[in-house]
Design an enzyme around this catalytic site. Structure first.
Site, PDB file in Angstrom:
ATOM      1  N   ASP A   1       6.524   0.495   7.466  1.00  0.00           N
ATOM      2  CA  ASP A   1       5.536   1.740   7.601  1.00  0.00           C
ATOM      3  C   ASP A   1       5.047   1.988   6.173  1.00  0.00           C
ATOM      4  O   ASP A   1       5.987   2.594   5.377  1.00  0.00           O
ATOM      5  CB  ASP A   1       6.113   2.836   8.234  1.00  0.00           C
ATOM      6  N   LEU A   2       3.676   2.119   5.832  1.00  0.00           N
ATOM      7  CA  LEU A   2       3.233   2.302   4.574  1.00  0.00           C
ATOM      8  C   LEU A   2       3.869   3.688   3.914  1.00  0.00           C
ATOM      9  O   LEU A   2       3.701   4.546   4.476  1.00  0.00           O
ATOM     10  CB  LEU A   2       1.673   2.173   4.495  1.00  0.00           C
ATOM     11  N   ASP A   3       4.448   3.545   2.757  1.00  0.00           N
ATOM     12  CA  ASP A   3       4.959   4.759   2.073  1.00  0.00           C
ATOM     13  C   ASP A   3       5.925   5.853   2.964  1.00  0.00           C
ATOM     14  O   ASP A   3       5.757   6.698   2.728  1.00  0.00           O
ATOM     15  CB  ASP A   3       3.761   5.566   1.610  1.00  0.00           C
ATOM     16  N   GLU A   4       6.361   5.032   3.845  1.00  0.00           N
ATOM     17  CA  GLU A   4       7.466   5.856   4.741  1.00  0.00           C
ATOM     18  C   GLU A   4       8.911   5.602   4.642  1.00  0.00           C
ATOM     19  O   GLU A   4       9.632   6.023   5.348  1.00  0.00           O
ATOM     20  CB  GLU A   4       6.908   5.864   6.359  1.00  0.00           C
TER      21      GLU A   4
END
Length: 297
Positions: free
Chosen positions: A240-243
């Site tokens: 999950d991008l930047d999570e």
């Protein structure tokens, strides 16, 4: 605004014959006593001990212990066997590392040099207990700077919408050569196939408190929005991008008089500091991942 103080450290690297034991599992009485007794019966002397429980009744328990034991490497197999026998019934996960052996940190970068050169500089000064087997970049402009530190530089272009070939080449280069990877402003989105293929933790630096000002020209967007704080976040990379779980964050105050260039310059300072602390804590086994957050000792 003053940022919270970082955890107290004991120096950039552990001494000879020092081990670090990290434990995580359901909280229950007797864990600390069991671990302390185990270290004592193997001739170890506890140097530092940190622990945390998120709820003493049915919560999760976390512990980091650094101990000294003469001829540690000879004793490790017996200690590990005892740990499995002792902590298994307590449902505790554990890892034991020799603190005299530095972790291998590979770095991925693009064209921005501030985070990359800061890590290389801190490593040369002995401030980071790591070895750096390689720097990989999708551009060539940083090659000479990297090689001046005596670190191998590998250029792997990544162009077009299909990044699979480039990612496969990076995975091949990293295989067996890295214990973790740092994205020092590597401006490529990594696929889930890459993350599973590389098989080691990946640490990123992001130019804000997540999630904010995503995409290109973040400091121009911050200036247009009239922000009063700019910051940086270092986190583990997940699908999950930047999570991913956050390791460290910090901020600096700005005013209406600061230009977008001023924000970018001051933001770069924060990015360097935040990433270097995150890398140091990971290298010292101070970070325990739990779900989508971290415990930092």
């Amino acid at each position: 605004m003053t940022a919270p103080a970082p955890p107290v450290t004991t120096g950039p690297a552990g001494g000879a014959d020092q081990a670090c034991l990290v434990i995580h599992g359901p909280d229950r009485p007797g864990i600390v006593a069991a671990v302390s007794a185990l270290i004592a019966r193997h001739g170890g002397n506890i140097v530092t001990l940190d622990q945390y429980s998120d709820d003493p009744e049915g919560g999760e328990f976390f512990q980091r212990v650094v101990f000294h034991r003469h001829d540690l490497r000879v004793a490790v197999p017996a200690i590990e066997a005892d740990l499995a026998e002792t902590l298994g019934p307590l449902n505790q996960e554990w890892r034991l590392t020799d603190q005299s052996t530095p972790k291998r940190m590979a770095i991925l970068a693009s064209q921005s040099d501030h985070c990359l050169l800061d890590l290389l500089w801190r490593h040369r000064r002995g401030e980071l207990p790591v070895s750096i087997p390689m720097v990989i970049s999708n551009h060539t402009n940083l090659a000479e700077d990297v090689r001046s530190f005596g670190v191998p530089f590998l250029h792997i272009p990544s162009q077009g919408p299909d990044k699979s070939e480039a990612e496969a080449r990076i995975v091949e280069a990293l295989a067996g050569n890295a214990d973790f990877v740092v994205l020092a402003r590597y401006m490529q989105i990594l696929s889930s196939d890459f993350l599973s293929g590389v098989g080691v933790p990946v640490i990123n630096i992001h130019h804000s408190f997540l999630p904010a000002f995503i995409g290109a020209a973040p400091y121009r967007k911050a200036k247009e929005r009239g922000v009063k704080l700019i910051g940086a976040t270092s986190h583990y990379v997940t699908e999950d991008l930047d999570e991913g779980p956050i390791i460290e964050q910090d901020v600096v105050r700005v005013t209406h008089a600061d230009s977008a260039a001023d924000l970018q310059r001051r933001g770069a300072d924060v990015e360097r500091a935040v990433l270097s602390r995150a890398v140091l804590w990971h290298a010292q086994d101070r970070v325990i991942r739990h779900g989508n957050h971290t415990i930092i000792f």
